[in-house]
Design an enzyme around this catalytic site. Structure first.
Site, short mmCIF file in Angstrom:
data_model
loop_
_atom_site.label_atom_id
_atom_site.label_comp_id
_atom_site.label_asym_id
_atom_site.label_seq_id
_atom_site.Cartn_x
_atom_site.Cartn_y
_atom_site.Cartn_z
CE LYS A 13 -29.02 16.16 18.83
NZ LYS A 13 -27.47 16.27 18.96
NE ARG A 88 -27.59 11.37 23.58
CZ ARG A 88 -27.78 12.76 23.77
NH1 ARG A 88 -28.99 13.20 23.67
NH2 ARG A 88 -26.73 13.63 23.59
NE ARG A 127 -24.23 23.42 22.79
CZ ARG A 127 -24.60 22.09 22.56
NH1 ARG A 127 -25.43 21.95 21.79
NH2 ARG A 127 -23.86 21.13 23.21
NE ARG A 161 -24.98 21.00 27.21
CZ ARG A 161 -25.39 20.37 26.17
NH1 ARG A 161 -26.54 20.75 25.26
NH2 ARG A 161 -25.03 18.98 26.09
NE ARG A 172 -21.65 16.10 24.96
CZ ARG A 172 -21.63 17.54 24.89
NH1 ARG A 172 -20.78 18.42 25.46
NH2 ARG A 172 -23.04 18.20 24.12
#
Ligand code: ADP
Ligand code: ADP
Ligand code: ZN
Length: 215
Positions: A13, A88, A127, A161, A172
């Site tokens: 996203k 969400r 990431r 992160r 998650r």
């Protein structure tokens, strides 16, 4: 254009939202980025959100709806926006409709990015982000052209992160399947839902999104 990019953590996203910012001058509205900024600034919202984010759970609807409502009132959205990470939950989706109504705004499309769970963990754990301009990278799938130097701004500082670890990813993904995926039928019923194959490579996904937006 005003769109929602909907998909699990790691679906791409943010990567695609940044491209839409560049190509179409739309504005990325990432509730995750907003929360991380609140955590960094030590605001009341940030203090409350930190633990919840580290556990891979969702921050409460009231807080999130308040954040998005305030953001939609800012004057920089004339070329449209990409909602990234909001809504969400079903309550957020319903509240968003009310907010858009009141603010006299209309969504053009909801784009679901479909990616297999097995691929998501690898994407999230690899990431990282430029600490200066926010450009996203991946250890395997999206490396800078010159090792250790951001393509966009030349910075050599990168960050990862706190919640991008294998353990938190599991929670998650559970939260996505239990709380977020159930809102897909809400948009399907409104005939707003479009899908892209998020397993394709980054350029191919961009092409699929462009095709939807140009239709
Ligand atoms: P999201 O915002 O949905 O959580 P990101 O856009 O941050 O996801 O992407 C997660 C990671 O996967 C990033 O490191 C990014 O570089 C990488 N990535 C994004 N899209 C793809 C893709 N289509 N194929 C492979 N890797 C991707
Ligand atoms: P990703 O796309 O990788 O899942 P985000 O940056 O969108 O990550 O979100 C990071 C964390 O911030 C989420 O795991 C959640 O704790 C919190 N968060 C972000 N957006 C929302 C939202 N709309 N509702 C509830 N919690 C949110
Ligand atoms: Zn940079």
């Amino acid at each position: 254009m005003k769109i929602i990019l909907l998909g699990p953590p790691g679906a791409g996203k943010g990567t695609q939202a940044k491209r839409l910012e560049e190509n179409r001058k739309m504005v990325q509205l990432s509730t995750g980025d907003m929360l991380r900024a609140a955590v960094a600034a030590g605001t009341d919202v940030g203090k409350k959100a930190k633990e919840i984010m580290d556990a891979g759970q969702l921050v409460d609807d009231e807080t999130m709806i308040g954040i998005i409502s305030d953001r939609l009132d800012e004057p920089d959205l004339e070329n449209g926006f990409i909602l990234d990470g909001f809504p969400r939950t079903e309550a957020q989706a319903i509240a968003l409709d009310t907010l858009l109504d009141v603010k006299d705004m209309k969504l053009d499309a909801v784009i679901e990015m479909r990616v297999d769970d097995e691929a998501l963990t690898e994407r999230i754990v690899g990431r990282y982000t430029c600490g200066s301009c926010g450009q996203g990278y991946h250890d395997t799938f999206q490396k800078p052209e010159v090792d250790g130097t951001c393509d966009k701004c030349g910075s050599q500082e990168f960050s990862r992160r706190a919640d991008d670890n294998a353990e938190t990813v599991k929670s998650r993904l559970e939260a996505y399947h239990a709380q977020t995926a159930p809102i897909l039928p809400y948009y399907k019923d409104k005939e707003m839902l479009k899908g892209v194959d998020g397993m394709a490579d980054i350029d191919e996904v961009t092409a699929q999104i462009e095709k939807i937006l140009s239709a």
